[in-house]
Scaffold this motif. Structure first.
Motif, PDB file in Angstrom:
ATOM      1  N   SER A  10       0.551  -1.207   0.053  1.00  0.00           N
ATOM      2  CA  SER A  10       0.146   0.126   0.116  1.00  0.00           C
ATOM      3  C   SER A  10       0.768   1.152   0.047  1.00  0.00           C
ATOM      4  O   SER A  10       0.429   2.633   0.227  1.00  0.00           O
ATOM      5  N   GLY A  11       2.210   1.329   0.225  1.00  0.00           N
ATOM      6  CA  GLY A  11       2.988   2.782   0.171  1.00  0.00           C
ATOM      7  C   GLY A  11       2.840   3.405   1.562  1.00  0.00           C
ATOM      8  O   GLY A  11       2.872   4.277   1.426  1.00  0.00           O
ATOM      9  N   THR A  12       1.734   2.843   2.429  1.00  0.00           N
ATOM     10  CA  THR A  12       1.906   4.269   3.143  1.00  0.00           C
ATOM     11  C   THR A  12       2.699   4.592   4.042  1.00  0.00           C
ATOM     12  O   THR A  12       3.346   6.215   4.331  1.00  0.00           O
ATOM     13  N   ASN A  13       4.375   4.372   4.494  1.00  0.00           N
ATOM     14  CA  ASN A  13       5.879   4.343   4.754  1.00  0.00           C
ATOM     15  C   ASN A  13       6.072   4.891   3.222  1.00  0.00           C
ATOM     16  O   ASN A  13       6.837   6.036   3.557  1.00  0.00           O
ATOM     17  N   GLY A  87       8.418  -1.584   3.035  1.00  0.00           N
ATOM     18  CA  GLY A  87       7.471  -2.632   3.075  1.00  0.00           C
ATOM     19  C   GLY A  87       7.278  -3.235   1.595  1.00  0.00           C
ATOM     20  O   GLY A  87       6.946  -4.023   1.091  1.00  0.00           O
ATOM     21  N   THR A 107      12.086  -1.284   6.780  1.00  0.00           N
ATOM     22  CA  THR A 107      11.786  -1.138   8.100  1.00  0.00           C
ATOM     23  C   THR A 107      11.070  -2.660   8.411  1.00  0.00           C
ATOM     24  O   THR A 107      10.280  -3.357   7.127  1.00  0.00           O
ATOM     25  N   PRO A 109       8.353  -5.043  10.942  1.00  0.00           N
ATOM     26  CA  PRO A 109       6.893  -4.534  11.367  1.00  0.00           C
ATOM     27  C   PRO A 109       7.351  -5.821  13.529  1.00  0.00           C
ATOM     28  O   PRO A 109       6.122  -5.849  13.283  1.00  0.00           O
ATOM     29  N   HIS A 169      -1.017  -3.863  12.988  1.00  0.00           N
ATOM     30  CA  HIS A 169      -0.390  -4.051  12.327  1.00  0.00           C
ATOM     31  C   HIS A 169      -0.429  -2.592  11.891  1.00  0.00           C
ATOM     32  O   HIS A 169       0.612  -2.004  12.037  1.00  0.00           O
ATOM     33  N   LYS A 173       1.922   0.255  11.949  1.00  0.00           N
ATOM     34  CA  LYS A 173       2.451   0.809  11.142  1.00  0.00           C
ATOM     35  C   LYS A 173       2.664   2.806  11.119  1.00  0.00           C
ATOM     36  O   LYS A 173       3.750   3.210  10.638  1.00  0.00           O
ATOM     37  N   GLU A 176       5.579   2.787  12.522  1.00  0.00           N
ATOM     38  CA  GLU A 176       6.594   2.933  11.905  1.00  0.00           C
ATOM     39  C   GLU A 176       6.948   4.219  10.841  1.00  0.00           C
ATOM     40  O   GLU A 176       8.129   4.495  10.922  1.00  0.00           O
TER      41      GLU A 176
HETATM   42  C1  GRF Z   1       5.320  -2.122   7.063  1.00  0.00           C
HETATM   43  O1  GRF Z   1       4.839  -2.502   8.062  1.00  0.00           O
HETATM   44  C2  GRF Z   1       6.550  -3.015   6.653  1.00  0.00           C
HETATM   45  O2  GRF Z   1       7.674  -3.472   8.027  1.00  0.00           O
HETATM   46  C3  GRF Z   1       6.006  -4.418   6.095  1.00  0.00           C
HETATM   47  O3  GRF Z   1       4.398  -3.986   5.525  1.00  0.00           O
HETATM   48  C4  GRF Z   1       4.108  -3.233   6.248  1.00  0.00           C
HETATM   49  C5  GRF Z   1       4.622  -1.848   4.471  1.00  0.00           C
HETATM   50  O4  GRF Z   1       3.504  -0.929   4.668  1.00  0.00           O
HETATM   51  N1  GRF Z   1       7.084  -5.423   5.957  1.00  0.00           N
HETATM   52  P1  GRF Z   1       2.915   0.209   3.655  1.00  0.00           P
HETATM   53  O5  GRF Z   1       3.065  -0.683   2.043  1.00  0.00           O
HETATM   54  O6  GRF Z   1       4.378   1.180   3.549  1.00  0.00           O
HETATM   55  O7  GRF Z   1       1.753   0.875   3.708  1.00  0.00           O
END
Ligand code: GRF
Length: 203
Positions: A10-13, A87, A107, A109, A169, A173, A176
């Motif tokens: 989903s790329g929220t990071n 992710g 990163t 989790p 999770h 996040k 994170e």
């Molecule tokens: C994050 O919690 C990462 O640590 C794990 O998958 C998730 C990816 O989330 N490997 P996003 O794609 O950044 O929303």
């Protein structure tokens, strides 16, 4: 600093990094976003921000080594100062590490070295851990085994056992994203030193 961000979901990071980079004082710019698969939200977030994207699927290459070489070339084309695996659900290969080890952060989790691998949230929950969290670390050849840069703690709540870790999770996040933005900003602006297993970022 020039950042290339690698995503698989989903790329929220990634979104948190894109938002942070909008402030010139942050000291970094996402110059490209790479994915290992199609049909995920991550690259759409990049396109919305005017950031180039690329996809390198393992299935498109005859061997894993060819994928490793192709991913390395795709990332190298953007001349990153720092690669952020946010992710990204593939183990980075020897070719990639030969080029970018020491300049690639991931990163995860969970509180490494506990619960490495693709199911860190679920594994911590199944184990009955009372606290878990997230870890930002330098990538080395192992699975989530590189030197730890920063960690954030998240309490496990009774209700978390009812939904397979979804709510947990999401709480992880939230921590994170903040941790990753903070660490990447400091690495971009101040650099770091590695002393054995310890990564020192100037105070
Ligand atoms: C994050 O919690 C990462 O640590 C794990 O998958 C998730 C990816 O989330 N490997 P996003 O794609 O950044 O929303």
């Amino acid at each position: 600093a020039r950042l290339v961000v690698l995503v698989s979901g989903s790329g929220t990071n990634l979104q948190a990094l894109l938002d942070a980079c909008a402030d010139p004082a942050y000291g970094a710019r996402v110059v490209a976003v790479g994915a290992d698969r199609d049909g995920i939200a991550g690259p759409i977030r990049a396109e919305r921000a005017g950031v180039p994207t690329f996809v390198e699927r393992v299935a498109d290459h005859p061997t894993r080594a060819d994928w490793d070489a192709a991913l390395t070339a795709a990332v190298a084309a953007y001349e990153p100062d720092l690669v952020v695996s946010a992710g990204f659900m593939k183990i980075l290969g020897p070719r990639f590490l030969a080029r970018f080890e020491g300049r690639t952060v991931n990163t995860h989790p969970a509180l490494l070295p506990s619960f490495p691998g693709a199911h860190g949230v679920r594994d911590a929950l199944a184990y009955g851990a009372k606290v878990t969290g997230c870890t930002v670390h330098l990538v080395d050849a192992g699975v989530d085994t590189g030197p730890i840069i920063a960690q954030g703690v998240v309490a496990v709540e009774d209700g978390d056992h009812a939904d397979g870790g979804e709510a947990l999770h999401e709480r992880i996040k939230t921590v994170e994203r903040t941790l990753l933005v903070e660490v990447v900003g400091r690495l971009a602006r101040e650099g770091y030193r590695i002393e054995g297993r310890k990564v020192r970022i100037p105070a």
